[in-house]
Design a protein around this motif. Structure first.
Motif, PDB file in Angstrom:
ATOM      1  N   MET A 189      25.205 -17.493 -42.666  1.00  0.00           N
ATOM      2  CA  MET A 189      24.783 -18.822 -42.216  1.00  0.00           C
ATOM      3  C   MET A 189      24.492 -18.875 -40.699  1.00  0.00           C
ATOM      4  O   MET A 189      24.172 -19.938 -40.182  1.00  0.00           O
ATOM      5  CB  MET A 189      25.851 -19.857 -42.565  1.00  0.00           C
ATOM      6  CG  MET A 189      25.932 -20.195 -44.042  1.00  0.00           C
ATOM      7  SD  MET A 189      24.562 -21.239 -44.558  1.00  0.00           S
ATOM      8  CE  MET A 189      25.047 -21.619 -46.242  1.00  0.00           C
ATOM      9  N   TRP A 190      24.635 -17.728 -40.003  1.00  0.00           N
ATOM     10  CA  TRP A 190      24.402 -17.750 -38.556  1.00  0.00           C
ATOM     11  C   TRP A 190      22.981 -18.175 -38.226  1.00  0.00           C
ATOM     12  O   TRP A 190      22.735 -18.882 -37.251  1.00  0.00           O
ATOM     13  CB  TRP A 190      24.702 -16.375 -37.944  1.00  0.00           C
ATOM     14  CG  TRP A 190      26.160 -16.175 -37.656  1.00  0.00           C
ATOM     15  CD1 TRP A 190      27.032 -15.358 -38.317  1.00  0.00           C
ATOM     16  CD2 TRP A 190      26.928 -16.830 -36.639  1.00  0.00           C
ATOM     17  NE1 TRP A 190      28.298 -15.460 -37.782  1.00  0.00           N
ATOM     18  CE2 TRP A 190      28.263 -16.357 -36.744  1.00  0.00           C
ATOM     19  CE3 TRP A 190      26.630 -17.766 -35.661  1.00  0.00           C
ATOM     20  CZ2 TRP A 190      29.278 -16.789 -35.898  1.00  0.00           C
ATOM     21  CZ3 TRP A 190      27.653 -18.208 -34.814  1.00  0.00           C
ATOM     22  CH2 TRP A 190      28.954 -17.724 -34.934  1.00  0.00           C
ATOM     23  N   LEU A 239      20.882 -25.318 -33.833  1.00  0.00           N
ATOM     24  CA  LEU A 239      20.995 -25.471 -32.381  1.00  0.00           C
ATOM     25  C   LEU A 239      19.647 -25.772 -31.739  1.00  0.00           C
ATOM     26  O   LEU A 239      19.565 -26.536 -30.771  1.00  0.00           O
ATOM     27  CB  LEU A 239      21.594 -24.214 -31.761  1.00  0.00           C
ATOM     28  CG  LEU A 239      23.114 -24.064 -31.806  1.00  0.00           C
ATOM     29  CD1 LEU A 239      23.531 -22.799 -31.071  1.00  0.00           C
ATOM     30  CD2 LEU A 239      23.810 -25.277 -31.199  1.00  0.00           C
ATOM     31  N   VAL A 240      18.595 -25.143 -32.262  1.00  0.00           N
ATOM     32  CA  VAL A 240      17.249 -25.446 -31.764  1.00  0.00           C
ATOM     33  C   VAL A 240      16.965 -26.930 -31.929  1.00  0.00           C
ATOM     34  O   VAL A 240      16.529 -27.613 -30.994  1.00  0.00           O
ATOM     35  CB  VAL A 240      16.186 -24.602 -32.506  1.00  0.00           C
ATOM     36  CG1 VAL A 240      14.778 -25.116 -32.187  1.00  0.00           C
ATOM     37  CG2 VAL A 240      16.295 -23.132 -32.121  1.00  0.00           C
ATOM     38  N   ILE A 291      24.230 -28.314 -42.731  1.00  0.00           N
ATOM     39  CA  ILE A 291      24.569 -27.790 -41.398  1.00  0.00           C
ATOM     40  C   ILE A 291      23.443 -28.092 -40.423  1.00  0.00           C
ATOM     41  O   ILE A 291      23.675 -28.565 -39.300  1.00  0.00           O
ATOM     42  CB  ILE A 291      24.837 -26.270 -41.468  1.00  0.00           C
ATOM     43  CG1 ILE A 291      26.138 -25.995 -42.225  1.00  0.00           C
ATOM     44  CG2 ILE A 291      24.906 -25.669 -40.060  1.00  0.00           C
ATOM     45  CD1 ILE A 291      26.370 -24.528 -42.532  1.00  0.00           C
ATOM     46  N   HIS A 292      22.215 -27.814 -40.857  1.00  0.00           N
ATOM     47  CA  HIS A 292      21.073 -28.067 -39.967  1.00  0.00           C
ATOM     48  C   HIS A 292      20.967 -29.554 -39.642  1.00  0.00           C
ATOM     49  O   HIS A 292      20.767 -29.934 -38.478  1.00  0.00           O
ATOM     50  CB  HIS A 292      19.777 -27.578 -40.600  1.00  0.00           C
ATOM     51  CG  HIS A 292      18.577 -27.846 -39.741  1.00  0.00           C
ATOM     52  ND1 HIS A 292      17.826 -29.001 -39.858  1.00  0.00           N
ATOM     53  CD2 HIS A 292      18.027 -27.141 -38.723  1.00  0.00           C
ATOM     54  CE1 HIS A 292      16.867 -28.977 -38.962  1.00  0.00           C
ATOM     55  NE2 HIS A 292      16.957 -27.868 -38.257  1.00  0.00           N
ATOM     56  N   LYS A 293      21.104 -30.400 -40.663  1.00  0.00           N
ATOM     57  CA  LYS A 293      20.967 -31.843 -40.437  1.00  0.00           C
ATOM     58  C   LYS A 293      22.089 -32.366 -39.554  1.00  0.00           C
ATOM     59  O   LYS A 293      21.867 -33.261 -38.719  1.00  0.00           O
ATOM     60  CB  LYS A 293      20.972 -32.585 -41.777  1.00  0.00           C
ATOM     61  CG  LYS A 293      20.549 -34.058 -41.659  1.00  0.00           C
ATOM     62  CD  LYS A 293      19.108 -34.144 -41.180  1.00  0.00           C
ATOM     63  CE  LYS A 293      18.666 -35.581 -40.988  1.00  0.00           C
ATOM     64  NZ  LYS A 293      17.292 -35.663 -40.458  1.00  0.00           N
ATOM     65  N   ILE A 305      16.774 -20.480 -27.491  1.00  0.00           N
ATOM     66  CA  ILE A 305      17.568 -20.008 -28.640  1.00  0.00           C
ATOM     67  C   ILE A 305      16.724 -19.218 -29.628  1.00  0.00           C
ATOM     68  O   ILE A 305      17.248 -18.439 -30.427  1.00  0.00           O
ATOM     69  CB  ILE A 305      18.244 -21.211 -29.327  1.00  0.00           C
ATOM     70  CG1 ILE A 305      19.252 -21.851 -28.368  1.00  0.00           C
ATOM     71  CG2 ILE A 305      18.959 -20.813 -30.617  1.00  0.00           C
ATOM     72  CD1 ILE A 305      19.808 -23.169 -28.841  1.00  0.00           C
ATOM     73  N   PHE A 306      15.416 -19.362 -29.599  1.00  0.00           N
ATOM     74  CA  PHE A 306      14.550 -18.724 -30.592  1.00  0.00           C
ATOM     75  C   PHE A 306      14.736 -17.214 -30.721  1.00  0.00           C
ATOM     76  O   PHE A 306      14.655 -16.679 -31.834  1.00  0.00           O
ATOM     77  CB  PHE A 306      13.082 -19.065 -30.321  1.00  0.00           C
ATOM     78  CG  PHE A 306      12.589 -20.226 -31.135  1.00  0.00           C
ATOM     79  CD1 PHE A 306      11.994 -20.033 -32.365  1.00  0.00           C
ATOM     80  CD2 PHE A 306      12.757 -21.525 -30.688  1.00  0.00           C
ATOM     81  CE1 PHE A 306      11.557 -21.095 -33.138  1.00  0.00           C
ATOM     82  CE2 PHE A 306      12.327 -22.604 -31.437  1.00  0.00           C
ATOM     83  CZ  PHE A 306      11.727 -22.393 -32.670  1.00  0.00           C
ATOM     84  N   PRO A 307      14.963 -16.457 -29.632  1.00  0.00           N
ATOM     85  CA  PRO A 307      15.178 -15.006 -29.802  1.00  0.00           C
ATOM     86  C   PRO A 307      16.364 -14.657 -30.704  1.00  0.00           C
ATOM     87  O   PRO A 307      16.417 -13.548 -31.250  1.00  0.00           O
ATOM     88  CB  PRO A 307      15.411 -14.520 -28.362  1.00  0.00           C
ATOM     89  CG  PRO A 307      14.688 -15.498 -27.514  1.00  0.00           C
ATOM     90  CD  PRO A 307      14.876 -16.815 -28.201  1.00  0.00           C
TER      91      PRO A 307
END
Length: 390
Positions: A1-2, A9-10, A132-134, A178-180
């Protein structure tokens, strides 16, 4: 789930940046450029329409070229351009241009991001992943709103809007940084001529087509949140405290998104979707009869519960029952259908409010929500709908 966490976080930092600005745009337009409510409505209508129309095409391009991460990055990067455009704007036309840039970015990034969330989910934990995303998404919104509230409440009428626009660039940059850390699932695909999805609509899952229709029906009664805030003002809240109500709504949705998403993995999407529509109906009936501030605060909390029950769960449901090669397109199509329905929904609510009273649009919305719940109870199959992975 990382991977889901990093995608969250994005959205977390992007939403801090966005919501620091969004609640004060109407105030800025009126105080700096003398814009009327009608003009503000036109600006937001144009911006939201572009966003809605772009989502399905963004999803189609995501499926066709399998470049989810780069397309999502481009969509989020426009948020940075948006803030710069706000700072440079010297007229309401400049603000309109900035809002168009922002909504174009929203339209581009939504589908590829949701596909990456889907592909990063563990087996039978799709609802948890979207929850989690929401949760992170709504937490970012809440923090952004709180920052705007604190700055406005401490300014004593002498607020410098462009300083806030400048500060909002910081979380936008953090979002891109955070994208990388995000890993994109790459698949070897056989190169072939792809037909537009609408040419193969008959092959789509009947449950998917049913839910898209129900989503459109429901959204016709789900008008802009501006009407909830306007109703709160009619009960006695001022402009600054109304922003705080919006914060309460967002933080409630953030706290409940993960447990309710997990619950949908356990009992099935149908129960959460139907329950969410019923809760929405209760909220709207409540706003129709709202009589004091305490009651309105409770309604905003309950509205956050509804959002946590629906927002992530419906995306999980759509992702699970969409064809593998059309997940981005279907997620984008759902967002487009909802966005298109929001335009007449707000217009209908405005007409009903103006000519029949503030209570009527909320009664209308509650009726359509209960109708949508009834259709799902009768026609949607039971079960978890977690039968296939992304």
């Amino acid at each position: 789930m990382w991977n889901v966490f990093f995608l969250g976080l994005v959205s977390f930092f992007a939403d801090i940046s966005a919501e620091m600005v969004y609640p004060i745009i109407p105030l800025y337009l009126t105080s700096a450029f003398g814009a009327t409510p009608a003009l503000i409505g036109i600006i937001e209508g144009i911006a939201e329409s572009l966003s809605s129309l772009l989502k399905v095409f963004s999803g189609y391009i995501t499926d066709k070229y399998n470049k989810k991460k780069s397309i999502a990055f481009f969509g989020y990067a426009t948020g940075l351009v948006y803030k710069v455009a706000l700072i440079a704007a010297n007229s309401w036309g400049g603000i309109l241009g900035a809002r168009v840039i922002d909504r174009i970015g929203k339209g581009i990034r939504t589908a590829p991001r949701d596909v990456m969330v889907c592909e990063s989910a563990e087996f039978n934990r799709m609802g948890t992943a979207f929850g989690i995303h929401k949760a992170l998404d709504m937490a970012g919104s809440a923090i952004g709103i709180l920052i705007a509230y604190l700055l406005l409440s401490s300014a004593d009428g002498a607020f410098n809007f462009k300083i806030l626009f400048l500060i909002s660039i910081i979380p936008a940059l953090l979002s891109l940084a955070i994208f990388p850390l995000i890993k994109e699932k790459k698949e070897q695909r056989i190169t072939k001529e792809r037909e537009p999805f609408w040419k193969n609509a008959k092959k789509l899952d009947g449950q998917l087509k049913l839910y898209l229709l129900v989503a459109f029906l429901f959204t016709l009664g789900n008008s802009s949140n501006a009407f909830l805030l306007l109703r709160a003002k009619s009960v006695g809240f001022n402009d600054t405290s109304v922003i705080l109500l919006y914060f309460i709504y967002n933080i409630t949705a953030s706290l409940l998104a993960i447990p309710l998403g997990k619950r949908s993995d356990q009992v099935g999407r149908k129960r959460l979707l139907v329950s969410g529509y019923i809760v929405f109906a209760l909220v709207y009936v409540g706003f129709a009869v709202a009589y004091n501030k305490t009651f309105v605060i409770a309604l905003f909390i309950l509205y956050g519960v509804y959002t946590a029950m629906i927002a992530g769960v419906e995306r999980a449901f759509i992702a699970e029952i969409s064809p593998q090669e059309l997940k981005g397109t279907m997620l984008g199509l759902h967002s487009t259908i909802v966005g298109i329905a929001l335009l007449p929904a707000s217009a209908i609510a405005g007409v009903l409010w103006t000519y029949f009273g503030a209570e009527v649009p909320f009664v209308f919305g509650a009726f359509l929500s209960l109708t949508a719940a009834f259709v799902l109870i009768i026609l949607m199959k039971g079960g978890r709908h977690a039968r296939k992975a992304c």
